[in-house]
Design an enzyme around this catalytic site. Structure first.
Site, PDB file in Angstrom:
ATOM      1  N   ARG A  59      65.403 -52.473  69.957  1.00 12.13           N
ATOM      2  CA  ARG A  59      66.639 -52.318  70.050  1.00 12.13           C
ATOM      3  C   ARG A  59      67.295 -51.012  69.572  1.00 12.13           C
ATOM      4  O   ARG A  59      68.215 -50.146  70.038  1.00 12.13           O
ATOM      5  CB  ARG A  59      67.754 -53.481  69.595  1.00 12.13           C
ATOM      6  CG  ARG A  59      67.910 -53.668  68.329  1.00 12.13           C
ATOM      7  CD  ARG A  59      67.880 -55.082  67.744  1.00 12.13           C
ATOM      8  NE  ARG A  59      66.454 -55.574  67.808  1.00 12.13           N
ATOM      9  CZ  ARG A  59      66.066 -56.417  68.595  1.00 12.13           C
ATOM     10  NH1 ARG A  59      66.639 -56.966  69.157  1.00 12.13           N
ATOM     11  NH2 ARG A  59      64.517 -56.719  68.370  1.00 12.13           N
ATOM     12  N   THR A  60      66.633 -50.394  68.395  1.00 13.26           N
ATOM     13  CA  THR A  60      67.339 -49.406  67.807  1.00 13.26           C
ATOM     14  C   THR A  60      67.071 -47.986  68.790  1.00 13.26           C
ATOM     15  O   THR A  60      67.859 -47.053  68.990  1.00 13.26           O
ATOM     16  CB  THR A  60      66.447 -49.134  66.296  1.00 13.26           C
ATOM     17  OG1 THR A  60      67.124 -50.111  65.630  1.00 13.26           O
ATOM     18  CG2 THR A  60      67.398 -47.960  65.854  1.00 13.26           C
ATOM     19  N   LYS A  88      45.937 -35.825  64.432  1.00 14.25           N
ATOM     20  CA  LYS A  88      45.203 -34.724  64.456  1.00 14.25           C
ATOM     21  C   LYS A  88      45.245 -34.003  63.142  1.00 14.25           C
ATOM     22  O   LYS A  88      44.914 -33.067  62.604  1.00 14.25           O
ATOM     23  CB  LYS A  88      45.537 -33.576  65.642  1.00 14.25           C
ATOM     24  CG  LYS A  88      45.386 -34.140  66.927  1.00 14.25           C
ATOM     25  CD  LYS A  88      45.865 -32.894  67.814  1.00 14.25           C
ATOM     26  CE  LYS A  88      45.880 -33.465  69.453  1.00 14.25           C
ATOM     27  NZ  LYS A  88      46.478 -32.498  70.033  1.00 14.25           N
ATOM     28  N   ARG A 109      62.253 -42.265  63.025  1.00 10.44           N
ATOM     29  CA  ARG A 109      61.733 -43.378  62.311  1.00 10.44           C
ATOM     30  C   ARG A 109      60.537 -43.563  61.899  1.00 10.44           C
ATOM     31  O   ARG A 109      59.473 -42.883  62.642  1.00 10.44           O
ATOM     32  CB  ARG A 109      62.052 -44.774  63.299  1.00 10.44           C
ATOM     33  CG  ARG A 109      61.361 -46.121  62.738  1.00 10.44           C
ATOM     34  CD  ARG A 109      61.645 -47.321  63.476  1.00 10.44           C
ATOM     35  NE  ARG A 109      62.971 -47.871  63.423  1.00 10.44           N
ATOM     36  CZ  ARG A 109      63.605 -49.016  63.848  1.00 10.44           C
ATOM     37  NH1 ARG A 109      62.467 -50.081  64.169  1.00 10.44           N
ATOM     38  NH2 ARG A 109      64.542 -49.366  63.577  1.00 10.44           N
ATOM     39  N   HIS A 137      68.641 -47.869  56.731  1.00  8.32           N
ATOM     40  CA  HIS A 137      68.978 -48.007  58.095  1.00  8.32           C
ATOM     41  C   HIS A 137      70.475 -47.709  58.031  1.00  8.32           C
ATOM     42  O   HIS A 137      70.904 -48.745  58.575  1.00  8.32           O
ATOM     43  CB  HIS A 137      68.375 -49.307  58.422  1.00  8.32           C
ATOM     44  CG  HIS A 137      68.151 -49.359  60.173  1.00  8.32           C
ATOM     45  ND1 HIS A 137      68.754 -48.331  60.938  1.00  8.32           N
ATOM     46  CD2 HIS A 137      67.284 -50.228  60.661  1.00  8.32           C
ATOM     47  CE1 HIS A 137      68.355 -48.816  62.155  1.00  8.32           C
ATOM     48  NE2 HIS A 137      67.511 -49.826  62.292  1.00  8.32           N
TER      49      HIS A 137
HETATM   50  C1  NCD Z   1      65.496 -53.871  61.665  1.00  6.55           C
HETATM   51  C2  NCD Z   1      64.749 -52.725  61.251  1.00  6.55           C
HETATM   52  O1  NCD Z   1      63.915 -52.050  61.918  1.00  6.55           O
HETATM   53  O2  NCD Z   1      64.749 -52.355  60.029  1.00  6.55           O
HETATM   54  N1  NCD Z   1      65.536 -54.097  63.134  1.00  6.55           N
HETATM   55  C3  NCD Z   1      66.571 -53.261  63.638  1.00  6.55           C
HETATM   56  O3  NCD Z   1      66.401 -51.938  63.585  1.00  6.55           O
HETATM   57  N2  NCD Z   1      67.644 -53.649  64.302  1.00  6.55           N
HETATM   58  C4  NCD Z   1      65.036 -55.115  61.071  1.00  6.55           C
HETATM   59  C5  NCD Z   1      63.719 -55.605  61.067  1.00  6.55           C
HETATM   60  O4  NCD Z   1      62.932 -55.177  61.698  1.00  6.55           O
HETATM   61  O5  NCD Z   1      63.688 -56.915  60.662  1.00  6.55           O
END
Ligand code: NCD
Length: 340
Positions: A59-60, A88, A109, A137
Site C-alpha cells: 500500500r505505501t 553489485k 524505503r 514511517h
Molecule cells: C507498515 C510498515 O511498512 O511499516 N506498513 C505500511 O506501510 N502500511 C506496517 C507493517 O509492515 O507492519
C-alpha cells in the site's frame, strides 16, 4: 503563502508541529476530490517521481505512485534489492547521488534505519521517507492522525481527553514510533502502551509522550489495556526484524483483537485502526478479520487516506498546493465507486 515544506525532505514525524499538521490536512481535504476521481489535474505534468523501495511494500508504494500520478506526474520505480546495483556492491550514497540526477523527488524505503540519511544526504532532490527499518514511517503517521481526526470528529470526540491504545509490536513497528511522536503534539490524553513484554516502545519515545503531558501506562495483557478505550491502533509483530535469538523472548499469550474481545471490553463507539498489512497466518497475534463489516473498524478508511495525504505532501514539497483548484477539471471517465 509558500509552504514550509517546499523543497524539503520529509524524513521524520519530528518535522511536524500542530500548525504544520493543520497546513497539510487542509491541503489533504482539497486533494480528496482528485484522489477519488471526481476531478483530475495535470498540475505535476512533466514531473518525475523516483520510487525506490528496497524493502517489501504494497500500500505505501502503490499509494505514493497513485498520489503522484493523480497529480499528473509520472513515476519510475525500482523494487527490492535483487534487481538494483546494490547487489553489485554499490553504496546507498552513490545510488542517492545518481538517482537524484534523474528525478524531481524521490520516495525511499530501506530495511536499514541509517540508509535513509545516507540516501537523503546524497540526493540533490527532496526525499520522502517511506519507512526506514525499525525507525520511522512519517507519512503513515500523517494519514493515521488524519484518520483519527475524521473518526473522532464523527463521534464528537477529540484526542485530548480520550483513551488511546497503541498495541502490538511497539518496539520494532516504525509506524507506531512516528504516530507516538505526532500524538506528543497533543495534550492530555490517556495513552496505553500494550505489547508483549519484549516488544515495548523505545524509552525515548515513551518519555516524549509523558513529557508532553499524556498519562502513559504500560500493559502486557491486551484485554486489560483495551478496557473502556476510545481508540486502538493495533500493529503486527514485525517478525522480519526480530533477531532469531530473541524470538523465544517474545512468545506471549494470545494477543488477538477480535469481535468478542472488542464487544467485551471496548466502548460501543470505539475506533479500531491498523496500518496494515495484518498478519492473517495461523497463530498470529494481530487484528482478526471477523468484524471487518463493523463500523468500528476504520482500517480501510485509514488506508484510503494514504493517497490524498501523500498527494498533499507532494503538492507542498513541489510548490503546487495553491494550483490544485485552478488546474482541476472533471474527468471524461466515470469512477464507479469510492469510499473517499
Ligand atoms: C507498515 C510498515 O511498512 O511499516 N506498513 C505500511 O506501510 N502500511 C506496517 C507493517 O509492515 O507492519
Amino acid at each position: 503563502m509558500v509552504s514550509r515544506f517546499r523543497g524539503q525532505d520529509i524524513l521524520s514525524s519530528e518535522q511536524f508541529d500542530l500548525s504544520a499538521l493543520d497546513e497539510i490536512f487542509s491541503v489533504v481535504d482539497r486533494c480528496v476530490p482528485i484522489a477519488n476521481g471526481s476531478l483530475k489535474t495535470d498540475v505535476l505534468s512533466g514531473a518525475v517521481l523516483g520510487s525506490l523501495f528496497f524493502e517489501a511494500s504494497t500500500r505505501t508504494r502503490l499509494s505514493f505512485d497513485a498520489a503522484f500520478m493523480r497529480l499528473g506526474g509520472s513515476v519510475s520505480a525500482t523494487t527490492g534489492v535483487t534487481f538494483s546495483s546494490i547487489v553489485k556492491g554499490e553504496s546507498i550514497k552513490d545510488t542517492g547521488r545518481v538517482v537524484g540526477g534523474y528525478f524531481d523527488i524521490c520516495v525511499f524505503r530501506h530495511a536499514h534505519e541509517a540508509a535513509l540519511e545516507e540516501f537523503a544526504n546524497a540526493s540533490e532532490v527532496p526525499v520522502i521517507n517511506a519507512g526506514n527499518g525499525a525507525g520511522e514511517h512519517p507519512t503513515q503517521a500523517l494519514l493515521d492522525i488524519y484518520t483519527i481526526h475524521k473518526e473522532f470528529g464523527k463521534r464528537k470526540k477529540r484526542i485530548e481527553g480520550s483513551c488511546i491504545v497503541l498495541a502490538g509490536d511497539l518496539r520494532y513497528g516504525r509506524t507506531v514510533h512516528s504516530l507516538a511522536k505526532l500524538l506528543s503534539l497533543y495534550g492530555a490524553a490517556e495513552i496505553r502502551l500494550v505489547s508483549p513484554r519484549g516488544l515495548r516502545l523505545p524509552e525515548v519515545i515513551e518519555e516524549k509522550l509523558r513529557d508532553s503531558g499524556h498519562k502513559v501506562s504500560i500493559f502486557s495483557s491486551l484485554e486489560e489495556g483495551l478496557l473502556s478505550s476510545d481508540l486502538v491502533y493495533m500493529t503486527r509483530v514485525q517478525k522480519e526484524r526480530i533477531p532469531l535469538a530473541e524470538r523465544a523472548d517474545h512468545e506471549c499469550e494470545s494477543f488477538v483483537l477480535d469481535r468478542k474481545l472488542a464487544d467485551k471490553v471496548m466502548k460501543k463507539d470505539c475506533v479500531i485502526m491498523h496500518p496494515l498489512p495484518r498478519d492473517s497466518s495461523a497463530g498470529a497475534h494481530d487484528l482478526s478479520d471477523d468484524m471487518d463489516d463493523d463500523d468500528r473498524i476504520a482500517i480501510f478508511r485509514q488506508s484510503d487516506a494514504g493517497v490524498p495525504v501523500r498527494m498533499a505532501l507532494f503538492a507542498c514539497v513541489l510548490g503546487v498546493e495553491d494550483e490544485l483548484e485552478k488546474s482541476s477539471v472533471s474527468p471524461k471517465w466515470t469512477k464507479v465507486r469510492s469510499r473517499l
